[in-house]
Design an enzyme around this catalytic site. Structure first.
Site, PDB file in Angstrom:
ATOM      1  CG  ASN A  16      -1.841  -1.215   1.254  1.00 17.23           C
ATOM      2  OD1 ASN A  16      -2.123  -1.804   0.196  1.00 17.23           O
ATOM      3  ND2 ASN A  16      -2.267  -1.623   2.436  1.00 17.23           N
ATOM      4  CB  VAL A  17       1.031   4.149  -2.136  1.00 18.24           C
ATOM      5  CG1 VAL A  17       1.804   3.261  -3.113  1.00 18.24           C
ATOM      6  CG2 VAL A  17      -0.403   4.342  -2.622  1.00 18.24           C
ATOM      7  CG  HIS A  19       4.029  -1.778  -4.699  1.00 22.85           C
ATOM      8  ND1 HIS A  19       2.911  -2.586  -4.697  1.00 22.85           N
ATOM      9  CD2 HIS A  19       5.039  -2.541  -5.194  1.00 22.85           C
ATOM     10  CE1 HIS A  19       3.236  -3.785  -5.188  1.00 22.85           C
ATOM     11  NE2 HIS A  19       4.508  -3.775  -5.479  1.00 22.85           N
ATOM     12  CB  CYS A  41      17.899  16.047  -8.130  1.00 23.77           C
ATOM     13  SG  CYS A  41      16.484  16.361  -7.046  1.00 23.77           S
ATOM     14  CB  CYS A  87      12.612  19.444  -7.689  1.00 25.04           C
ATOM     15  SG  CYS A  87      13.689  18.602  -6.502  1.00 25.04           S
ATOM     16  N   GLY A 139      -5.013  -9.007   3.458  1.00 26.27           N
ATOM     17  CA  GLY A 139      -5.744  -8.092   2.570  1.00 26.27           C
ATOM     18  C   GLY A 139      -5.121  -7.905   1.208  1.00 26.27           C
ATOM     19  CB  SER A 175      -6.009  -9.888  -4.989  1.00 22.73           C
ATOM     20  OG  SER A 175      -4.974  -9.168  -5.673  1.00 22.73           O
ATOM     21  CG  ASN A 233      -7.763 -11.562   1.404  1.00 18.57           C
ATOM     22  OD1 ASN A 233      -7.358 -10.423   1.567  1.00 18.57           O
ATOM     23  ND2 ASN A 233      -8.248 -11.999   0.247  1.00 18.57           N
ATOM     24  CD  GLU A 242     -13.214 -12.228  -2.230  1.00 17.51           C
ATOM     25  OE1 GLU A 242     -14.440 -12.313  -2.005  1.00 17.51           O
ATOM     26  OE2 GLU A 242     -12.719 -11.432  -3.029  1.00 17.51           O
TER      27      GLU A 242
END
Ligand code: BV8
Length: 234
Positions: free
Chosen positions: A91-92, A108, A119, A135, A175, A177, A201, A203
């Site tokens: 997750n981000v 990720h 840079c 930046c 959580g 897939s 999970n 499912e």
């Protein structure tokens, strides 16, 4: 006891953040191939920035749920008992951190950070991000992108992740897939390295058959129960 936990979008689902593959999930409304790739960003940076700006605004309104809190508690207890919880997330979002987790490896990337393509400096970024932003480090404009890993790009911290996978006793996926690699392959690596494996999970995931232990239900219910059971065994 050393535990390796891999979380996915399902861990943050009850905090109101979209998952990727559930009906109505993010990818049901946005096609990842048109958005979460370097090619898409080169082709239409404004569209990709808009997608991430929407998600960043949602994230700033979201709160961690009981699953994030339980994992932070387990990490604190295990570190006091000379064990450890290596928390790796696909997750981000920063909900693990906001729940109190002290170590989180974002393979990720992170939505609340921007990276400069000129840079390479990574900067915390909570507002909308766009082509005209400069930046803060090299003052280049037009060179900032979301600090996330797109399809076809190499995930972050893979050496650290591999090492943690091979030094744990238990691998737990929560959580996710099991649809995206290399994260989806971690359970097989764990099995081959002799770890016990557990899936938590809503499912059965695409690689549920690889896990020895499985618990199904909403993470805000199943994860605290699982954590209490682990703590009772310590
Ligand atoms: C790589 C960040 C080489 C951005 C993401 C063709 C071309 C190019 C690449 C490939 C290709 N074919 C295959 C690949 C590899 C590709 C891949 O796997 N593609 C898939 C689609 C087949 N992978 C890559 O490109 C990766 N890079 O391979 O580089 C390499 C390899 C090894 C070592 C070095 C180099 C990079 C992939 C990263 C892409 N970026 N996100 C952004 O967020 O926008 S991926 C994105 O989807 C997420 O980050 C997440 O990781 C991923 C999977 O999503 P999940 O988290 O699992 O979420 P999902 O919705 O799928 O599932 C949610 C689950 O939760 C469900 O099971 C549901 O039942 C459950 N759930 C729902 N609610 C709850 C719940 N559970 C509990 N409680 C609830 N309440």
């Amino acid at each position: 006891m050393k535990i390796f936990v891999l979380t996915g979008a399902g861990c943050s689902a009850e905090s109101g953040l979209g998952t990727f593959r559930d009906k109505g999930g993010l990818w049901a409304r946005f096609d990842p191939i048109t958005l979460a790739t370097p090619e898409a960003f080169a082709r239409d940076p404004d569209e990709v920035h808009a997608f991430y700006n929407l998600r960043r605004r949602n994230l700033l309104e979201a709160e961690p749920n009981a699953a994030h809190a339980a994992l932070a508690q387990l990490q604190a207890v295990l570190s006091q008992k000379n064990g450890g919880l290596f928390l790796c997330t696909q997750n981000v979002d920063d909900l693990h951190e906001r729940a109190g987790a002290q170590q989180v490896t974002h393979m990720h990337g992170e939505l609340r950070k921007a990276r400069c393509m000129a840079c390479e400096v990574v900067t915390p970024w909570d507002g909308d991000l766009g082509r005209l932003d400069r930046c803060p480090s090299c003052h280049n404009s037009g060179s900032l992108r979301p600090h996330v890993v797109w399809f076809g790009e190499t995930p972050l911290s893979m050496d650290e992740i591999e090492s943690a996978l091979h030094s744990a006793d238990l691998f737990v996926a929560i959580g996710t897939s099991g649809a995206v690699y290399p994260a989806a392959g971690f359970v097989s690596t764990a099995r081959q390295a002799g770890l016990q494996t557990c899936e938590i999970n809503l499912e059965a995931s695409e690689n549920a058959h690889v896990f020895e232990e499985r618990h199904y239900g909403p993470a805000s219910l199943t994860v605290p129960i699982w954590v209490q059971n682990i703590l009772a065994e310590l």
